[in-house]
Design an enzyme around this catalytic site. Structure first.
Site, short mmCIF file in Angstrom:
data_model
loop_
_atom_site.label_atom_id
_atom_site.label_comp_id
_atom_site.label_asym_id
_atom_site.label_seq_id
_atom_site.Cartn_x
_atom_site.Cartn_y
_atom_site.Cartn_z
CE1 TYR A 176 0.70 1.69 4.23
CE2 TYR A 176 0.99 -0.69 4.43
CZ TYR A 176 1.19 0.59 4.92
OH TYR A 176 1.88 0.79 6.10
CG PHE A 178 0.30 9.14 5.69
CD1 PHE A 178 0.08 7.87 6.19
CD2 PHE A 178 -0.71 9.74 4.95
CE1 PHE A 178 -1.11 7.22 5.98
CE2 PHE A 178 -1.91 9.08 4.72
CZ PHE A 178 -2.11 7.80 5.23
CG ASP A 179 3.21 3.78 6.28
OD1 ASP A 179 4.44 3.62 6.15
OD2 ASP A 179 2.46 2.93 6.78
CB ILE A 228 -8.19 2.66 9.92
CG1 ILE A 228 -7.75 2.45 8.47
CG2 ILE A 228 -7.13 3.41 10.73
CD1 ILE A 228 -7.50 3.75 7.71
CE1 TYR A 252 -4.64 5.66 12.51
CE2 TYR A 252 -4.83 6.48 10.26
CZ TYR A 252 -4.35 5.53 11.16
OH TYR A 252 -3.58 4.50 10.72
CG PHE A 291 -4.62 3.88 2.61
CD1 PHE A 291 -3.35 3.65 3.13
CD2 PHE A 291 -5.55 4.56 3.39
CE1 PHE A 291 -3.03 4.07 4.41
CE2 PHE A 291 -5.23 4.99 4.66
CZ PHE A 291 -3.97 4.75 5.18
#
Length: 615
Positions: free
Chosen positions: A66, A76-77, A96, A122, A139
């Protein structure tokens, strides 16, 4: 990045996804974006997955790549940047909620972009420092693979993780004999037991309760890892062993590597475990013999001590040929071959009721003693079925129906009413739907149906299946309302069902149509005798109740009798009414009064008993 737990309520997977959206996602095209559910989650398909209907379920271990970004494109990731796919259990709150809901819609190798609103990500708090509060996230996810994990007993007692998929779609049943390999470890890796091959009956189990539970969910050649809680292992006591195996401590959780190598299908042919069939070698296709089929088999019959009493079709002998459901072999063998496919080899265990019964029987190679359980090995070499009705012309159907009717007549004359009934039903089956018949053929079919239904009604009366006899006669009368045989046989059914009014109505109608019919007149006399006998028994029954109550009255003291007041007087009056009126119950009015009187007597008996109990 390991996704943090966002509170148990929010993280629980919502299984009630909108059905309409789910159907739309099934046909989502590359480049299209649609909403999933009703909470704002969106999915855009980038690459189609494999051509399969399978998708991961809650509890499965999924492996994904992902890339996570904010709406402005800030990354961010990324598991791709780390070079390692991310693995987690789906639907368990490990990620999540937007992931749990989105990834369950994906197929293997599929790639999609999920746009996830704050409530499914979040929320207000975000995930500092990279994800601000109330952030909508995107994502890009590729579903690499997943491993199925099932809660077998739905109580958390046994979790099964599939390591290697099995073959086909079938699973073993309770009576089947399974062949398995397994290795059992404690949580610390200590090997408790290892078996390279063992056979057992599923319902009897082996080693610990978890094995029999698990194999019923497995396919042939499947390999699985079981996580077994104490209640399906060895519980509070654990397991103490002698020799080379290791003790299992109390309340131990076990890890079992289990392989279902194969199994032999065992069938309860007669549903009472008196004819049991174990398949040694599977047959071909799906077709099986039916009644009237000519079968060719090889067979060996043995007693419990191994004595062979019959052997046919082996050593260059001619194959043993017989016709199913014609009493050419014992009933257990007859019924078992109807479940066999071409090429199938099976072992049969047949109890005396379906074999040679309570009598001694001289067979080809030995005498079968009375009350013997017999064992057969049977190979279904071939069979020739009768032509099915859908392959027949109208003329062929009428001929086939006539043939079945004659077969039924033969069995009826021999007193084989069950077999005769089956033939009549089969005959009607050929001609029941006559839409393709011309007028002449319809008339022939009508005559045949009436004859077969009447004959079948006679069978049902002999078998004391009076309700079915009544239905068959009613069916005839719907076609021919002046059919005396139908009226007479339905009256017989009504008499047996103690429906005397309906029986009288049919008898009188039959006499009106055919005043000189001897059988109907005899039936009328029989009806009157039955009614008289019934009324007499009813009077005796209630008279007995009253007699017992009178004895109770006499046994009580005078003070108790006075307290009860009018009860004895009422009982005496009712006694005279029921005993004096018994012979008059025959007419409609008197019968109604008799029923009311009977009800009153029961009520009085109950009230009187309660009053005496209070005293």
């Amino acid at each position: 990045m390991e996704f943090p737990d966002y509170g148990s309520n929010e993280m629980e997977m919502d299984d009630e996804m909108d059905a309409g959206n789910d159907m739309e996602l099934a046909i989502l095209k590359v480049g299209e974006e649609r909403e999933i559910g009703k909470d704002g989650l969106k999915k855009k398909l980038l690459k189609e997955g494999e051509k399969s209907w399978e998708k991961p379920n809650s509890g499965d271990e999924v492996e994904v790549h992902y890339v996570g970004t904010l709406l402005d494109g800030t990354k961010f990731d990324s598991s791709i940047d780390r070079g390692t796919p991310f693995t987690f259990k789906l639907g368990q709150g490990n990620v999540i909620k937007g992931w749990d809901e989105g990834i369950k819609t994906m197929k293997k190798s599929e790639k999609a972009i999920f746009t996830i609103p704050p409530d499914l990500a979040y929320g207000e708090s975000g995930s500092p420092p990279t994800i601000p509060g109330n952030a909508t996230l995107q994502f890009e996810v590729e579903l690499i693979s997943w491993t199925s994990v099932k809660d077998i007993c739905k109580d958390g007692g046994i979790f099964k993780k599939v390591l290697a998929e099995g073959e086909g779609w079938q699973n073993p049943k309770d009576l089947d004999e399974v062949y398995v390999k397994y290795e059992v470890q404690l949580e610390d890796g200590t090997v408790v037991s290892k078996v390279d091959g063992v056979e057992f009956t599923v319902k009897d189990g082996y080693f610990c309760p978890a094995l029999s539970k698990a194999v019923k969910t497995m396919k042939k050649s499947e390999k699985a890892l079981l996580t077994v809680k104490p209640q399906y292992g060895f519980g509070e006591k654990g397991r103490t062993v002698i020799a080379d195996e290791v003790n299992v401590p109390p309340n131990a959780t076990l890890q079992i590597n289990l392989e279902l190598v194969s199994w032999k299908t065992v069938t309860d042919v007669t549903k009472d475990q008196k004819v049991v069939k174990k398949i040694v070698m599977e047959g071909e296709g799906y077709d099986r013999p039916n009644d009237g089929t000519t079968v060719q088999v090889k067979l060996v019959g043995k007693l419990q001590d191994g004595t062979v009493f019959v052997r046919k079709g082996h050593d260059d002998e001619h194959l043993f040929e017989f016709k199913v459901d014609e009493e050419q072999v014992i009933e257990g063998l007859d019924r078992a071959v109807k479940t066999m496919k071409k090429g199938e080899v099976a072992l049969l265990v047949i109890q005396p009721e379906y074999a040679f019964g309570q009598s001694e029987s001289s067979q080809e190679l030995a005498v079968v003693p009375q009350s013997s359980v017999v064992y057969y090995e049977v190979e279904m070499v071939s069979f020739i079925k009768e032509k099915e009705s859908w392959d027949m012309s109208p003329e062929e159907k009428i001929i086939a129906a006539g043939k079945k009717k004659e077969e039924g007549n033969i069995w009826f004359r021999q007193g084989k009413y069950q077999r005769a009934s089956k033939r009549y039903e089969s005959a009607v089956g050929f001609i029941d739907y006559d839409h393709s018949f011309n007028e002449e053929e319809k008339e022939k079919a009508k005559v045949l149906k009436i004859s077969c239904n009447l004959n079948n009604a006679a069978c049902k009366l002999k078998l004391r299946n009076d309700k079915e006899a009544e239905k068959l006669c009613t069916k005839v009368l719907e076609t021919d309302d002046k059919n005396v045989k139908a009226l007479y046989r339905r009256a017989q059914a009504y008499i047996n069902l103690v429906e005397f009014d309906l029986a009288e109505k049919d008898i009188k109608r039959a006499i009106e149509i055919d005043p000189n019919n001897r059988d109907v007149k005899i039936g009328y006399r029989l009806l009157k005798e039955k009614v008289k006998e019934y009324n007499k028994k009813e009077a005796q029954f209630y008279g007995s109740i009253l007699k017992k109550m009178s004895k109770l009255e006499q046994a009580e003291s005078a003070g108790v009798a006075a307290k009860q007041g009018a009860v004895p007087m009422t009982i005496d009056r009712l006694r005279r009414m029921i005993l004096g009126g018994a012979d008059k119950v025959w007419n409609e009015h008197a019968r109604l009064m008799g029923g009311l009187i009977s009800l009153l007597i029961i009520l009085v008996a109950v009230v009187a008993s309660l009053l005496y109990m209070k005293v």
